[in-house]
Each structure stands twice: as C-alpha cells, then as structure tokens.
Design an enzyme around this catalytic site. Sequence first.
Site, PDB file in Angstrom:
ATOM      1  CE  LYS A   1     -20.534  23.585  46.166  1.00 15.93           C
ATOM      2  NZ  LYS A   1     -21.294  24.633  46.878  1.00 15.93           N
TER       3      LYS A   1
HETATM    4  O1  G3P Z   1     -24.526  26.010  46.877  1.00 13.58           O
HETATM    5  C1  G3P Z   1     -24.814  26.583  45.655  1.00 13.58           C
HETATM    6  C2  G3P Z   1     -26.265  26.837  45.343  1.00 13.58           C
HETATM    7  O2  G3P Z   1     -27.139  26.187  46.200  1.00 13.58           O
HETATM    8  C3  G3P Z   1     -26.592  28.239  44.984  1.00 13.58           C
HETATM    9  O3  G3P Z   1     -27.937  28.589  45.068  1.00 13.58           O
HETATM   10  O4  G3P Z   1     -29.773  30.251  45.143  1.00 13.58           O
HETATM   11  O5  G3P Z   1     -27.417  30.997  44.642  1.00 13.58           O
HETATM   12  O6  G3P Z   1     -28.723  29.706  42.977  1.00 13.58           O
HETATM   13  P1  G3P Z   1     -28.478  29.971  44.419  1.00 13.58           P
END
Ligand code: G3P
Length: 219
Positions: free
Chosen positions: A83
């Site tokens: 990633k």
């Molecule tokens: O994997 C990254 C992503 O899904 C992050 O989510 O909830 O931290 O915005 P969030």
Amino acid sequence: MKLFIDSADPQEIAELAETGLVDGVTTNPSLAAKTGLDIFAALKTICDAVPGPISAEVLATDAAGMIAEGERYAKIARNITIKVPLTWDGLKACHALRDMGLMVNVTLCFSPVQAMMAAKAGASFISPFIGRLDDIGEDGMGLIADIRQIYDNYDFRTEILAASIRSVSHVREAALAGADVATLPPVIFRQLLSHPLTDKGLAAFLSDAKKAGLKIRDT
Ligand code: G3P
C-alpha cells in the site's frame, strides 16, 4: 462485490474469516499501531488466515524507500499487497512494484483525477476514502461513481476499493455505485446481516414449530 476487513488485529480477522465471506484485508499504520503487535508477525498470521490480498502500508515517503519496504513486506507471503500513498513518489513506486509482479494498493485517494493517475501507474487497487470526504462536507459516494465512469471509459483494470466506510448504508451505496471492493471495520462487517424483521421472523417460525411439535431430527 468483494469484502475486505479494515483491521490489523489478527484475532479479530481470523474470527470473521470463519464466515468464509472475507475476501481480503487492509491494514494501515494507524490500525497497526492500535494492536501494539509486531507488524511483520501480525501480517504473517493475517496472510495465513485470509488467502486474498492483504494490504501492508509503507512508511517511507520517497520512491526508493517505498520500493525497499515493499520488497521487505513481499517476503511475508504471496498475498501481500503493497500500500503506497497517492503522491508522485507513491505512483513511481507503484509502477516499479507492479513491474516486479507485486500487487499495489494506492491509498488516500480523494479525487477522480488522483484515481485516474493511480490507474495509469498500474495500481491493482485504488482506495477512495468515503467517510473522510463526508466528514468535510464533500460527496464520498459521488467520488466512487466518478471513478467507476472514468475507469470504464478507458478500460482501466484497477479495482475500486471503497475505504473509510462508516455504515452499512455506505456498503449499499458503494455497491450501487459499482465499487469492486469495500473494506469494512469489523463492527460494520458484523452488522451486514442485521435486520429486525429477520430476527422477528425467525423467532416466530421457531415458536410455531415448537407449538406444533415439529421435528426434523430425532435427537
Ligand atoms: O484503510 C483506511 C481507511 O479505511 C480509513 O478509514 O475511518 O480512518 O477514515 P477511517
């Protein structure tokens, strides 16, 4: 639609994988930090539990460093996906890692043009962050729809991986907008089958069967 788990917790992932409905996993440095585990050991356990793509995020910000970290991650298992962030260096690294035959997930995508550039760099997955766009009053789901159209217009093979999913409605909307994958926090994955009428209907079926003395097995 493929469903990935957005977590770096091997135990939680193994439990959810028992459903047979987990197609992959996405981790990131914030999720990894939360577990307090050694990231390489945790990734190895996760790769063994789920045969699909397992995203492991680089920490370097220069292309050479990202490539070196990607090569190190790739030694963990065949299903590791590197990633990288959506920066010029990230896309340079993406190109190089793809040339080495590795899967690459380009993360932190917030615009259709960013997604187009990641596809041009050969990304296996693009990760648009739905919830974080909604948080600042922008249209997260509109981004998925725009990317779908651009990728279809030019026959880009990069898979759209809807990330930063905050609700079951987000999953529904991402599926309707044509996302190839949604990565879900464990709590949202567990909510996918919840419906009060399912619970109510099942309770009524079982109570009617009991009242009538219906049996399928002798024991
Ligand atoms: O994997 C990254 C992503 O899904 C992050 O989510 O909830 O931290 O915005 P969030």
